[in-house]
Each structure stands twice: as structure tokens, then as C-alpha cells.
Write a protein that holds these residues in place. Sequence first.
Motif, PDB file in Angstrom:
ATOM      1  N   GLY A   1       0.824  -1.202   0.000  1.00  0.00           N
ATOM      2  CA  GLY A   1       0.000   0.000   0.000  1.00  0.00           C
ATOM      3  C   GLY A   1       0.861   1.256   0.000  1.00  0.00           C
ATOM      4  O   GLY A   1       1.827   1.358   0.751  1.00  0.00           O
TER       5      GLY A   1
ATOM      6  N   ASN B   1      -2.163  -1.774  -2.230  1.00  0.00           N
ATOM      7  CA  ASN B   1      -2.972  -2.504  -1.255  1.00  0.00           C
ATOM      8  C   ASN B   1      -4.147  -3.195  -1.928  1.00  0.00           C
ATOM      9  O   ASN B   1      -5.281  -3.125  -1.456  1.00  0.00           O
TER      10      ASN B   1
ATOM     11  N   ASN C   1       4.449 -11.352   3.564  1.00  0.00           N
ATOM     12  CA  ASN C   1       3.138 -11.289   2.937  1.00  0.00           C
ATOM     13  C   ASN C   1       2.653 -12.686   2.547  1.00  0.00           C
ATOM     14  O   ASN C   1       3.425 -13.525   2.095  1.00  0.00           O
TER      15      ASN C   1
END
Length: 212
Positions: free
Chosen positions: A116, A167, A199
Motif C-alpha cells: 500500500g 494494497n 506477505n
Amino acid sequence: MTVGILGNKIGMTQIFDDDGNIVPVTIIRVGPCVITQIKTQENHGYNAIQIGYGQVPPRKLTKPELGHLEKANSPILKYLKEFTVEETSDFSLGQLIEIDENLTGKTVNISGISIGKGFAGNQKRNNFRRGPMTHGSKNHRAPGSIGACATPARVFPGKKMAGQYGNQKTTIRNLKVVQVDKDQNLLIVKGSVPGKPGNLLTIKTSNISKTS
């Protein structure tokens, strides 16, 4: 849809190929995943399997989530993901899904949430060009007119404007697998994958192996 496997991005580095060229690679820790639910055409209207990944303490999940995993006699897993399949007879509850060690040299599709970047303007977010910089122009980075005059006197949905950048779910296709380390559950692919280190990623390929 093929059965995928879940993993976490560890980070990027570089290796040397046989010709001495530097190759940028991403290291991913994958699986093993456990089948936590099997959906059939008769009971649910479609065929699919649900896999779980990432063992956590029981306090990290709600009681309904713990009950769902208990039905499959599964360990406490944080992430659940469903994949549509043509036939479910080859799968069973509690079955392990592991990466194929013969995947080296083949390609995979990797999905994840991109980094993001917060609120961004039109130039950065939508690759718009800037306004004139001379002769008293005050429209350097402004979006300009966005309406449609008196008729229909509104802005149409989907108009490209400033807003949240990044994001969002992103898929990088046809990443070449450089190396597979099944002992440490590591997958090394050429190039970058979405998100920061740590992630959650979904790796999809037709070469995922099933072990009982």
C-alpha cells in the motif's frame, strides 16, 4: 482451476546462473498445507477443496473457526483458501498439499496483496501527464474537469481520480522457478512477487503434488 498452495514471502536476493549472470530472485516459504474441507456438487452446488496454512495458538482463532478445523481433525491454522476443482474423489480431509520438487524450470502464477502506498494523485496512481508549467498556468498536477456538463450533471462511476494506491490483490504470471528446497519448504522464483516480506501468497500451478 488448479489446486494451489499458500506460502509467505521471505524476501529478495540474487544468485548467479550457469553463465555467470546475476539473476534477481524471491524466496518464498511454502506449505505444507492441509485440506480442511471438501465441497461437492451434491451438497454445495460445486466441487472445491479448502486448504489451511500457518499454524497458530488456539487463542488466535474464534470458536466457530476452531470448530470448523476440529471437524477436519486439522491443526489450528490461520489462513484458509478455497480452490475450485473438477473432481474431489482424489482428495481427503487432513491430506497434505506440498510443493513438487520437480518444479524447477517451470512457471507459476503468484497472487498476493501489493504494498500500500497511501493516498496518491492522478499522475502517480493513473499515469496521467501533468499540466503546462509556464505562462501562469495553475493546473500543474490538478485533475481538471471531471463532470459531464449539465447533462447528466454527475460524475460517472469508475472515473480515474486520486485515491488509495496499492494494497490490492495482484497476480504475477509465468514466474520461472529457479530452485526448490523441499527439506526447508522453500521456493525460489525469478523476479519479484507482490507485497512486503512476510506477505501471504498463493502459488498456483498444475505441478502441485498431493501426499497422504
